[in-house]
Design a protein around this motif. Structure first.
Motif, PDB file in Angstrom:
ATOM      1  N   SER A  51      18.437  -4.853  33.236  1.00  0.00           N
ATOM      2  CA  SER A  51      17.445  -4.279  34.199  1.00  0.00           C
ATOM      3  C   SER A  51      16.061  -4.377  33.723  1.00  0.00           C
ATOM      4  O   SER A  51      15.867  -4.470  33.025  1.00  0.00           O
ATOM      5  CB  SER A  51      17.089  -2.405  35.047  1.00  0.00           C
ATOM      6  OG  SER A  51      16.665  -1.669  34.309  1.00  0.00           O
ATOM      7  N   LEU A  52      15.397  -5.328  34.834  1.00  0.00           N
ATOM      8  CA  LEU A  52      13.601  -5.738  34.722  1.00  0.00           C
ATOM      9  C   LEU A  52      12.710  -4.936  35.856  1.00  0.00           C
ATOM     10  O   LEU A  52      13.070  -4.094  36.968  1.00  0.00           O
ATOM     11  CB  LEU A  52      13.670  -7.023  35.047  1.00  0.00           C
ATOM     12  CG  LEU A  52      14.154  -7.982  34.307  1.00  0.00           C
ATOM     13  CD1 LEU A  52      14.084  -9.205  34.577  1.00  0.00           C
ATOM     14  CD2 LEU A  52      14.100  -7.591  32.917  1.00  0.00           C
ATOM     15  N   SER A  53      11.443  -3.844  35.302  1.00  0.00           N
ATOM     16  CA  SER A  53      10.338  -3.817  36.258  1.00  0.00           C
ATOM     17  C   SER A  53       9.551  -4.726  35.612  1.00  0.00           C
ATOM     18  O   SER A  53       8.908  -5.056  34.925  1.00  0.00           O
ATOM     19  CB  SER A  53      10.767  -2.338  35.604  1.00  0.00           C
ATOM     20  OG  SER A  53      10.061  -2.163  34.017  1.00  0.00           O
ATOM     21  N   THR A  54       8.452  -4.070  36.333  1.00  0.00           N
ATOM     22  CA  THR A  54       7.387  -4.662  36.272  1.00  0.00           C
ATOM     23  C   THR A  54       5.908  -3.190  35.612  1.00  0.00           C
ATOM     24  O   THR A  54       6.142  -2.602  35.816  1.00  0.00           O
ATOM     25  CB  THR A  54       6.359  -4.926  36.887  1.00  0.00           C
ATOM     26  OG1 THR A  54       6.381  -4.347  37.898  1.00  0.00           O
ATOM     27  CG2 THR A  54       7.542  -6.408  37.454  1.00  0.00           C
ATOM     28  N   GLU A  55       4.964  -4.010  34.822  1.00  0.00           N
ATOM     29  CA  GLU A  55       4.038  -2.453  34.323  1.00  0.00           C
ATOM     30  C   GLU A  55       2.396  -3.881  34.663  1.00  0.00           C
ATOM     31  O   GLU A  55       2.334  -5.113  34.367  1.00  0.00           O
ATOM     32  CB  GLU A  55       4.187  -2.305  33.080  1.00  0.00           C
ATOM     33  CG  GLU A  55       4.021  -3.097  32.227  1.00  0.00           C
ATOM     34  CD  GLU A  55       3.983  -2.619  30.485  1.00  0.00           C
ATOM     35  OE1 GLU A  55       5.370  -0.843  30.712  1.00  0.00           O
ATOM     36  OE2 GLU A  55       4.124  -3.229  30.070  1.00  0.00           O
TER      37      GLU A  55
ATOM     38  N   VAL B  63      11.057  -8.075  40.931  1.00  0.00           N
ATOM     39  CA  VAL B  63      11.200  -9.463  39.632  1.00  0.00           C
ATOM     40  C   VAL B  63      13.151  -9.321  39.668  1.00  0.00           C
ATOM     41  O   VAL B  63      13.915  -8.715  40.025  1.00  0.00           O
ATOM     42  CB  VAL B  63      10.696  -8.667  38.757  1.00  0.00           C
ATOM     43  CG1 VAL B  63      11.608  -7.595  38.322  1.00  0.00           C
ATOM     44  CG2 VAL B  63      11.386 -10.311  37.512  1.00  0.00           C
ATOM     45  N   THR B  64      13.425 -10.566  39.391  1.00  0.00           N
ATOM     46  CA  THR B  64      14.793 -10.455  39.813  1.00  0.00           C
ATOM     47  C   THR B  64      15.299 -11.702  38.453  1.00  0.00           C
ATOM     48  O   THR B  64      14.599 -12.314  37.716  1.00  0.00           O
ATOM     49  CB  THR B  64      15.271 -11.734  41.243  1.00  0.00           C
ATOM     50  OG1 THR B  64      14.993 -12.369  40.966  1.00  0.00           O
ATOM     51  CG2 THR B  64      15.168 -10.707  41.970  1.00  0.00           C
ATOM     52  N   THR B  65      16.363 -12.192  37.658  1.00  0.00           N
ATOM     53  CA  THR B  65      17.140 -12.723  37.515  1.00  0.00           C
ATOM     54  C   THR B  65      18.353 -12.501  36.808  1.00  0.00           C
ATOM     55  O   THR B  65      19.172 -12.198  37.567  1.00  0.00           O
ATOM     56  CB  THR B  65      16.670 -12.229  35.813  1.00  0.00           C
ATOM     57  OG1 THR B  65      17.127 -12.945  34.058  1.00  0.00           O
ATOM     58  CG2 THR B  65      17.687 -10.958  35.503  1.00  0.00           C
ATOM     59  N   SER B  66      18.933 -14.152  36.876  1.00  0.00           N
ATOM     60  CA  SER B  66      19.790 -14.131  37.208  1.00  0.00           C
ATOM     61  C   SER B  66      20.998 -13.577  35.789  1.00  0.00           C
ATOM     62  O   SER B  66      21.784 -13.700  35.820  1.00  0.00           O
ATOM     63  CB  SER B  66      20.617 -15.718  36.945  1.00  0.00           C
ATOM     64  OG  SER B  66      20.389 -16.613  35.722  1.00  0.00           O
TER      65      SER B  66
ATOM     66  N   VAL C 212      13.647  -3.307  30.712  1.00  0.00           N
ATOM     67  CA  VAL C 212      12.898  -4.125  30.098  1.00  0.00           C
ATOM     68  C   VAL C 212      12.051  -4.811  30.674  1.00  0.00           C
ATOM     69  O   VAL C 212      11.877  -4.704  32.306  1.00  0.00           O
ATOM     70  CB  VAL C 212      13.459  -5.912  29.499  1.00  0.00           C
ATOM     71  CG1 VAL C 212      12.159  -6.235  28.935  1.00  0.00           C
ATOM     72  CG2 VAL C 212      14.726  -5.627  28.815  1.00  0.00           C
ATOM     73  N   PRO C 213      10.359  -3.543  30.244  1.00  0.00           N
ATOM     74  CA  PRO C 213       9.045  -4.381  31.272  1.00  0.00           C
ATOM     75  C   PRO C 213       8.649  -5.099  31.365  1.00  0.00           C
ATOM     76  O   PRO C 213       8.474  -5.948  30.340  1.00  0.00           O
ATOM     77  CB  PRO C 213       8.234  -2.842  30.313  1.00  0.00           C
ATOM     78  CG  PRO C 213       8.699  -2.997  29.159  1.00  0.00           C
ATOM     79  CD  PRO C 213      10.011  -2.849  28.950  1.00  0.00           C
ATOM     80  N   ILE C 214       7.692  -5.304  32.036  1.00  0.00           N
ATOM     81  CA  ILE C 214       6.976  -7.173  32.503  1.00  0.00           C
ATOM     82  C   ILE C 214       5.803  -7.132  32.476  1.00  0.00           C
ATOM     83  O   ILE C 214       5.414  -6.445  33.858  1.00  0.00           O
ATOM     84  CB  ILE C 214       7.881  -8.465  33.297  1.00  0.00           C
ATOM     85  CG1 ILE C 214       9.718  -8.370  32.949  1.00  0.00           C
ATOM     86  CG2 ILE C 214       7.030  -9.793  33.129  1.00  0.00           C
ATOM     87  CD1 ILE C 214      10.164  -9.010  33.566  1.00  0.00           C
ATOM     88  N   ASP C 215       5.135  -7.868  32.250  1.00  0.00           N
ATOM     89  CA  ASP C 215       3.795  -6.846  32.090  1.00  0.00           C
ATOM     90  C   ASP C 215       3.185  -8.428  32.790  1.00  0.00           C
ATOM     91  O   ASP C 215       2.912  -9.451  32.886  1.00  0.00           O
ATOM     92  CB  ASP C 215       2.808  -7.263  30.728  1.00  0.00           C
ATOM     93  CG  ASP C 215       1.414  -7.713  30.827  1.00  0.00           C
ATOM     94  OD1 ASP C 215       0.700  -7.021  32.166  1.00  0.00           O
ATOM     95  OD2 ASP C 215       0.438  -7.277  29.830  1.00  0.00           O
TER      96      ASP C 215
END
Length: 359
Positions: free
Chosen positions: A239-243, A253-256, A277-280
């Motif tokens: 899973s992806l998150s933003t920060e 946020v999306t990913t295949s 996984v956090p994304i800056d």
């Protein structure tokens, strides 16, 4: 002149001296040759004694019988002329034989004999006799089992199924001995805290039910064993998150990529059910769609590896609606106040007119 010389005393003296010297030389030369020949004959005739180890040969039907109990080598002491003994020791062109050709199954005491020795030599064999056990010969195939010290594997590491250069071995021996065999093992030696795959040639051993080595011949005697040793891995949801985003923007946020294979010590893996996984997104300051390659953080999660090691993410930024509505409400508030004020003034005016009319 010649007559005068020959009649001289000195002439006869010189002639006598010459004959004396010739006679002396002749006598001494013959003596020297005689002494040399005598010494050579004495050297040849002198006796000596030497001991050497030689292989023991069995005269037996080894295709039918299996013989145990005999030594691989025996001691032979040779005595005789020095030159002959030395030559025999150097060439070893003789053999010591145990003749079992007329013996049946069972234990026997057999006297050893030497053959091929020169008749001028005498010999003594040690031991003079041996005790042998003659049994019916048997050959059987056995599966190979790999063993190793599990405590030598580093904490958190696991092993794969061992890979062998061959899975079976032929064991030949006395029928009674073959019946004792419970298993044939290849024991892989490992050093303490082993963390890498082991590739080595390992000696095979035939063992009975008590773990004792059985007296038998194995073919082959060694095999190559590959024992994989590594950290465990498992696949978990990703899973992806933003920060660090802007306050006036909302992010999705999306990913295949839906799962990721992670590698780590067992105790670490057991704690991870899902990898987030956090994304800056601090660099995204306006609404829009953005693509970003995101690396899987290994150190932050105590991971040794991840597959894939990075994923492509699509980030969508949009103006935050709640923020916009708040601003719109802020802009419309003064207008409403003015309207109410205007309405109030109109009412006052109408009231004054009414009052005036009544009067």
């Amino acid at each position: 002149m010649w007559t005068k010389i020959t009649n001289s005393k000195w002439f006869y003296r010189i002639i006598s001296l010459a004959f004396a010297l010739l006679l002396f030389t002749y006598v001494n030369y013959n003596s020297l040759v005689t002494n040399r020949n005598t010494a050579e004959r004495q050297a040849i005739a002198a006796t000596t004694k030497k001991t050497l180890k030689v292989p023991l040969q069995l005269n037996a039907d080894t295709d039918k019988y299996y013989v145990t109990g005999y030594p691989a080598k025996v001691s032979v002491t040779l005595e005789g002329p020095s030159s002959l003994v030395s030559m025999t020791v150097n060439t070893q062109n003789f053999e010591v034989v145990a003749d079992l050709s007329k013996l049946k199954v069972g234990k026997h005491v057999v006297k050893l004999k030497a053959s091929g020795l020169n008749k001028e030599l005498t010999y003594e064999i040690s031991p003079k006799e041996i005790t042998v056990n003659i049994q019916t010969r048997r050959t059987q195939k056995f599966p190979i089992q790999v063993t190793y010290n599990k405590n030598a594997i580093a904490d958190g590491y696991i092993t794969d199924q061992p890979k062998l250069s061959q899975n079976t071995v032929e064991v030949t021996g006395a029928t009674d001995e073959i019946r004792k065999i419970a298993r044939v093992v290849a024991n892989v030696p490992l050093s303490r805290d082993t963390k890498t795959t082991s590739n080595q040639e390992v000696l095979l051993q035939a063992l009975d039910s008590n773990g004792n080595i059985v007296n038998a011949v194995l073919d082959p005697q060694t095999i190559h064993v590959t024992l994989g040793i590594h950290l465990p891995s498992k696949t978990v949801p990703l899973s992806l998150s933003t920060e660090k985003g802007q306050s006036n923007l909302s992010y999705s946020v999306t990913t295949s990529v839906k799962t990721v294979k992670i590698t780590a010590p067992s105790d670490v893996l057991n704690k991870i059910k899902e990898l987030t996984v956090p994304i800056d997104v601090s660099s995204i300051t306006s609404a829009g769609s953005y693509n970003q390659q995101v690396s899987i953080p290994l150190k932050d999660n105590d991971l040794d590896g991840a597959d894939p090691s990075s994923v492509k993410a699509t980030i969508k930024a949009a103006t935050d609606r709640s923020e916009s509505e708040s601003e719109n409400e802020s802009d419309s508030t003064p207008t409403a106040s003015s309207s109410r004020s205007s309405t109030s003034s109109s009412s006052s005016s109408d009231s004054s007119s009414s009052s005036s009319s009544n009067e």
